[in-house]
Design an enzyme around this catalytic site. Sequence first.
Site, PDB file in Angstrom:
ATOM      1  N   GLY A  15     -11.067  -4.880   8.130  1.00  0.00           N
ATOM      2  CA  GLY A  15     -10.709  -5.555   9.374  1.00  0.00           C
ATOM      3  C   GLY A  15     -10.028  -4.560  10.283  1.00  0.00           C
ATOM      4  O   GLY A  15      -9.899  -3.379   9.951  1.00  0.00           O
ATOM      5  N   MET A  17      -6.497  -3.556  12.704  1.00  0.00           N
ATOM      6  CA  MET A  17      -5.057  -3.727  12.542  1.00  0.00           C
ATOM      7  C   MET A  17      -4.688  -5.161  12.926  1.00  0.00           C
ATOM      8  O   MET A  17      -5.222  -5.712  13.887  1.00  0.00           O
ATOM      9  CB  MET A  17      -4.302  -2.724  13.422  1.00  0.00           C
ATOM     10  CG  MET A  17      -4.512  -1.275  13.025  1.00  0.00           C
ATOM     11  SD  MET A  17      -3.660  -0.109  14.118  1.00  0.00           S
ATOM     12  CE  MET A  17      -1.948  -0.416  13.645  1.00  0.00           C
ATOM     13  N   GLY A  20      -4.507  -8.621   8.577  1.00  0.00           N
ATOM     14  CA  GLY A  20      -3.882  -9.084   7.342  1.00  0.00           C
ATOM     15  C   GLY A  20      -4.350  -8.398   6.077  1.00  0.00           C
ATOM     16  O   GLY A  20      -4.135  -8.909   4.981  1.00  0.00           O
ATOM     17  N   LYS A  21      -4.946  -7.212   6.187  1.00  0.00           N
ATOM     18  CA  LYS A  21      -5.505  -6.575   5.003  1.00  0.00           C
ATOM     19  C   LYS A  21      -4.435  -6.211   3.983  1.00  0.00           C
ATOM     20  O   LYS A  21      -4.646  -6.396   2.776  1.00  0.00           O
ATOM     21  CB  LYS A  21      -6.337  -5.347   5.378  1.00  0.00           C
ATOM     22  CG  LYS A  21      -5.570  -4.220   6.015  1.00  0.00           C
ATOM     23  CD  LYS A  21      -6.490  -3.041   6.357  1.00  0.00           C
ATOM     24  CE  LYS A  21      -5.682  -1.904   6.933  1.00  0.00           C
ATOM     25  NZ  LYS A  21      -4.616  -1.432   6.022  1.00  0.00           N
ATOM     26  N   SER A  22      -3.291  -5.695   4.428  1.00  0.00           N
ATOM     27  CA  SER A  22      -2.239  -5.330   3.471  1.00  0.00           C
ATOM     28  C   SER A  22      -1.625  -6.570   2.841  1.00  0.00           C
ATOM     29  O   SER A  22      -1.246  -6.552   1.661  1.00  0.00           O
ATOM     30  CB  SER A  22      -1.155  -4.493   4.166  1.00  0.00           C
ATOM     31  OG  SER A  22      -1.683  -3.248   4.593  1.00  0.00           O
ATOM     32  N   ASP A  91      -5.097   0.136  -0.882  1.00  0.00           N
ATOM     33  CA  ASP A  91      -4.956  -0.141   0.549  1.00  0.00           C
ATOM     34  C   ASP A  91      -5.140   1.147   1.341  1.00  0.00           C
ATOM     35  O   ASP A  91      -4.999   2.253   0.808  1.00  0.00           O
ATOM     36  CB  ASP A  91      -3.587  -0.754   0.828  1.00  0.00           C
ATOM     37  CG  ASP A  91      -3.522  -1.453   2.177  1.00  0.00           C
ATOM     38  OD1 ASP A  91      -4.592  -1.786   2.733  1.00  0.00           O
ATOM     39  OD2 ASP A  91      -2.402  -1.685   2.672  1.00  0.00           O
ATOM     40  N   GLU A  92      -5.458   1.008   2.616  1.00  0.00           N
ATOM     41  CA  GLU A  92      -5.631   2.119   3.550  1.00  0.00           C
ATOM     42  C   GLU A  92      -6.711   3.102   3.082  1.00  0.00           C
ATOM     43  O   GLU A  92      -6.592   4.321   3.258  1.00  0.00           O
ATOM     44  CB  GLU A  92      -4.299   2.871   3.756  1.00  0.00           C
ATOM     45  CG  GLU A  92      -3.115   2.003   4.127  1.00  0.00           C
ATOM     46  CD  GLU A  92      -3.194   1.395   5.529  1.00  0.00           C
ATOM     47  OE1 GLU A  92      -4.191   1.647   6.241  1.00  0.00           O
ATOM     48  OE2 GLU A  92      -2.260   0.665   5.909  1.00  0.00           O
ATOM     49  N   GLN A  94      -9.399   3.860   4.307  1.00  0.00           N
ATOM     50  CA  GLN A  94     -10.041   4.643   5.367  1.00  0.00           C
ATOM     51  C   GLN A  94      -9.517   6.077   5.385  1.00  0.00           C
ATOM     52  O   GLN A  94     -10.198   6.991   5.843  1.00  0.00           O
ATOM     53  CB  GLN A  94      -9.829   3.985   6.738  1.00  0.00           C
ATOM     54  CG  GLN A  94      -8.426   4.079   7.316  1.00  0.00           C
ATOM     55  CD  GLN A  94      -7.523   2.948   6.864  1.00  0.00           C
ATOM     56  OE1 GLN A  94      -7.891   2.171   6.000  1.00  0.00           O
ATOM     57  NE2 GLN A  94      -6.345   2.850   7.462  1.00  0.00           N
TER      58      GLN A  94
END
Length: 208
Positions: A15, A17, A20-22, A91-92, A94
């Site tokens: 998604g 920023m 709500g991914k984190s 997470d993160e 990318q």
Amino acid sequence: MGNGPTPGVLRFSYGIMGSGKSTVALQVHHNLTRRGLKGVLCTLFDRDGTAVSSRLGVSRPAVEVTGDVDLLVMARAHVAAEGGLDFLVCDEVQFYAEAQIDQLGAVVDELGADVFAFGLLTDFRGLLFDGTRRMLEVADEHVALSVEARCWCGRRATHNARLVNGAVTREGATVVIGDTEAPETPLFGDVVTYELLCRRHYGAGELG
């Protein structure tokens, strides 16, 4: 799940920023851990450093996936030390190196663990991150996060625009840590923030 006969899965949830991914990453880690499963939480360049943190105020310590971390070696070591590995929550992603994305695939294929990866699709220029591109190429599942962030005009936000001292910029290093809100008291230099914009207003550079 885990080291049984059922193979693991590499799932990439993505998604922009504010989507709500984190928060979802922390929830997945919490739920699996409560079930007694063995896993590791990983991140890179989180706003809180060596932790996965949500804008809702929730945070949990995490392994920092710096460039020298081999995730398959780390996973094998966890199996040796803990007697198994059921999952990784990353997470993160990318920001991960392309080789590290391939290592996550190897964790699934060799160890049978599930890997739940979370990340952004595009950078402030509107281009895919290298880690994201590789994740899209190798992941078993691609899941768009259902929490929709909105542009100031009310349309669905599709781009993370970088602001330096309040002005949109399309130049600079790919990785510059910032948030969607400016710090109350900048310590020094330029203030870097990010604005969530729809395609139209990102192209025009118009801020609400």
